[in-house]
Design a protein around this motif. Structure first.
Motif, PDB file in Angstrom:
ATOM      1  N   PHE A 186      -8.457-102.169  64.308  1.00  0.00           N
ATOM      2  CA  PHE A 186      -7.234-102.891  64.326  1.00  0.00           C
ATOM      3  C   PHE A 186      -7.193-104.168  65.212  1.00  0.00           C
ATOM      4  CE2 PHE A 186      -3.107-103.057  66.395  1.00  0.00           C
ATOM      5  CZ  PHE A 186      -1.967-102.824  65.130  1.00  0.00           C
ATOM      6  N   GLU A 187      -7.760-104.112  66.228  1.00  0.00           N
ATOM      7  CA  GLU A 187      -7.948-105.193  67.398  1.00  0.00           C
ATOM      8  C   GLU A 187      -8.289-106.518  66.672  1.00  0.00           C
ATOM      9  OE1 GLU A 187     -10.206-103.256  70.256  1.00  0.00           O
ATOM     10  OE2 GLU A 187      -8.280-103.163  71.677  1.00  0.00           O
ATOM     11  N   ASP A 188      -9.409-106.559  65.893  1.00  0.00           N
ATOM     12  CA  ASP A 188     -10.113-107.666  65.119  1.00  0.00           C
ATOM     13  C   ASP A 188      -9.252-108.077  64.075  1.00  0.00           C
ATOM     14  OD1 ASP A 188     -12.501-107.337  66.687  1.00  0.00           O
ATOM     15  OD2 ASP A 188     -13.495-106.589  65.147  1.00  0.00           O
ATOM     16  N   CYS A 189      -8.344-107.325  63.444  1.00  0.00           N
ATOM     17  CA  CYS A 189      -7.340-107.832  62.516  1.00  0.00           C
ATOM     18  C   CYS A 189      -6.381-108.386  63.366  1.00  0.00           C
ATOM     19  CB  CYS A 189      -6.811-106.626  61.683  1.00  0.00           C
ATOM     20  SG  CYS A 189      -7.896-105.789  60.514  1.00  0.00           S
ATOM     21  N   VAL A 190      -5.794-107.854  64.412  1.00  0.00           N
ATOM     22  CA  VAL A 190      -4.788-108.760  65.158  1.00  0.00           C
ATOM     23  C   VAL A 190      -5.451-110.128  65.590  1.00  0.00           C
ATOM     24  CG1 VAL A 190      -3.337-108.475  67.068  1.00  0.00           C
ATOM     25  CG2 VAL A 190      -3.470-106.654  65.580  1.00  0.00           C
ATOM     26  N   GLU A 191      -6.364-109.967  66.036  1.00  0.00           N
ATOM     27  CA  GLU A 191      -7.195-111.156  66.695  1.00  0.00           C
ATOM     28  C   GLU A 191      -7.207-112.506  65.634  1.00  0.00           C
ATOM     29  OE1 GLU A 191     -10.901-112.830  68.820  1.00  0.00           O
ATOM     30  OE2 GLU A 191     -10.747-110.784  68.728  1.00  0.00           O
ATOM     31  N   TYR A 192      -7.537-111.887  64.326  1.00  0.00           N
ATOM     32  CA  TYR A 192      -7.830-113.000  63.202  1.00  0.00           C
ATOM     33  C   TYR A 192      -6.573-113.520  62.797  1.00  0.00           C
ATOM     34  CZ  TYR A 192      -8.728-114.634  58.660  1.00  0.00           C
ATOM     35  OH  TYR A 192      -9.032-115.362  57.589  1.00  0.00           O
ATOM     36  N   PHE A 193      -5.500-112.664  62.685  1.00  0.00           N
ATOM     37  CA  PHE A 193      -4.355-113.004  62.219  1.00  0.00           C
ATOM     38  C   PHE A 193      -3.442-113.770  63.325  1.00  0.00           C
ATOM     39  CE2 PHE A 193      -4.498-109.615  58.771  1.00  0.00           C
ATOM     40  CZ  PHE A 193      -4.591-110.591  57.975  1.00  0.00           C
ATOM     41  N   GLY A 194      -3.653-113.586  64.518  1.00  0.00           N
ATOM     42  CA  GLY A 194      -2.851-114.280  65.717  1.00  0.00           C
ATOM     43  C   GLY A 194      -1.728-113.315  66.015  1.00  0.00           C
ATOM     44  N   LYS A 195      -0.670-113.927  66.554  1.00  0.00           N
ATOM     45  CA  LYS A 195       0.526-113.235  67.103  1.00  0.00           C
ATOM     46  C   LYS A 195       1.288-112.739  66.229  1.00  0.00           C
ATOM     47  CE  LYS A 195       4.183-113.763  70.486  1.00  0.00           C
ATOM     48  NZ  LYS A 195       4.025-112.545  71.298  1.00  0.00           N
ATOM     49  N   PRO A 196       1.796-111.350  66.202  1.00  0.00           N
ATOM     50  CA  PRO A 196       2.522-110.733  65.112  1.00  0.00           C
ATOM     51  C   PRO A 196       4.049-111.054  65.482  1.00  0.00           C
ATOM     52  CG  PRO A 196       1.720-109.177  66.038  1.00  0.00           C
ATOM     53  CD  PRO A 196       1.010-110.452  66.922  1.00  0.00           C
ATOM     54  N   VAL A 197       4.902-110.654  64.504  1.00  0.00           N
ATOM     55  CA  VAL A 197       6.401-110.466  64.892  1.00  0.00           C
ATOM     56  C   VAL A 197       6.583-109.365  65.939  1.00  0.00           C
ATOM     57  CG1 VAL A 197       8.721-110.060  63.877  1.00  0.00           C
ATOM     58  CG2 VAL A 197       6.957-111.411  62.690  1.00  0.00           C
ATOM     59  N   VAL A 198       5.766-108.245  65.507  1.00  0.00           N
ATOM     60  CA  VAL A 198       5.702-107.080  66.429  1.00  0.00           C
ATOM     61  C   VAL A 198       4.565-106.431  66.142  1.00  0.00           C
ATOM     62  CG1 VAL A 198       6.722-105.598  64.496  1.00  0.00           C
ATOM     63  CG2 VAL A 198       7.239-104.992  66.897  1.00  0.00           C
TER      64      VAL A 198
END
Length: 214
Positions: A186-198
């Protein structure tokens, strides 16, 4: 009146009667809020359904102002995951990408058109939401239950390349970088996409070895 409402009128009447029976017992504002909160928890799934609210208006059991106050009270007392998603400001009709772990414990980037969301209870999980979406290249809407999970939401449609979650071990062979439900997925996916809406993280640590799961 909607057919769905007509076919369930006796059930909704029961909820309406219970609402007024329970809340009228209060002697103070604090007592009223306590009883109302208890009532919300009991009927949270049904009472956030738009058809039920419409039935309350058409039956004369509730007025729009009462419903708005009820909805606001429920949101203010929603549980952490519910409140995070409700307050994200998602716009109906907009495209989003939902990043979460699927039932097999692997990360997915679910491309959807947002149709709506409301708090609900799923099995024993009270901090849950039901989201109505239309997935990319599909013609019908579906409802997805999210509960006891981590979830990140991004504006627009995004692709999750294999290189983020898998490593190549042959010309056509890949293997997962981590074991299923590993929080690093999960952390790698968020890091790849950048800052999310939530972003809501519901990580759990296994006591035996300290491993973190999403």
């Amino acid at each position: 009146m909607l057919p769905y409402i007509r076919s369930n009128a006796s059930f909704y009447n029961h909820i309406a009667v219970e609402f007024f029976t329970v809340t009228c017992q209060a002697q103070t504002k604090e007592g009223y809020e306590k009883l109302l909160f208890s009532f919300c928890k009991r009927w949270q799934r049904e009472l956030t359904d738009e058809n039920v609210l419409e039935y309350f208006v058409e039956s004369g059991e509730m007025v729009p102002d009462t419903i708005d106050e009820f909805r606001q009270f429920y949101i203010e007392h929603a549980e952490p995951f519910q409140k995070a998603i409700i307050n994200a400001g998602l716009v109906i009709g907009n495209k989003y990408t939902l990043v979460y772990m699927n039932e097999f414990g692997f990360p997915v980037a679910d491309k959807i058109v947002f149709k709506g969301v409301y708090p609900c209870q799923y099995a024993q999980f009270t901090d849950a939401i039901k989201m109505t979406v239309r997935r990319a290249r599909k013609r019908t809407d579906v409802r997805i239950n999210f509960y006891d999970c981590s979830l990140a939401i991004y504006e627009g449609w995004k692709e999750l390349p294999k290189s983020v979650s898998d490593e190549k071990i042959g010309e056509y062979l890949y293997k997962s970088k981590y074991s299923c439900f590993d929080a690093r997925y999960f952390e790698d996916c968020v890091e790849y996409f950048g800052k999310p809406v939530v972003e809501y993280r519901n990580f759990k640590v296994r006591e035996s070895d300290g491993k973190t799961f999403a």
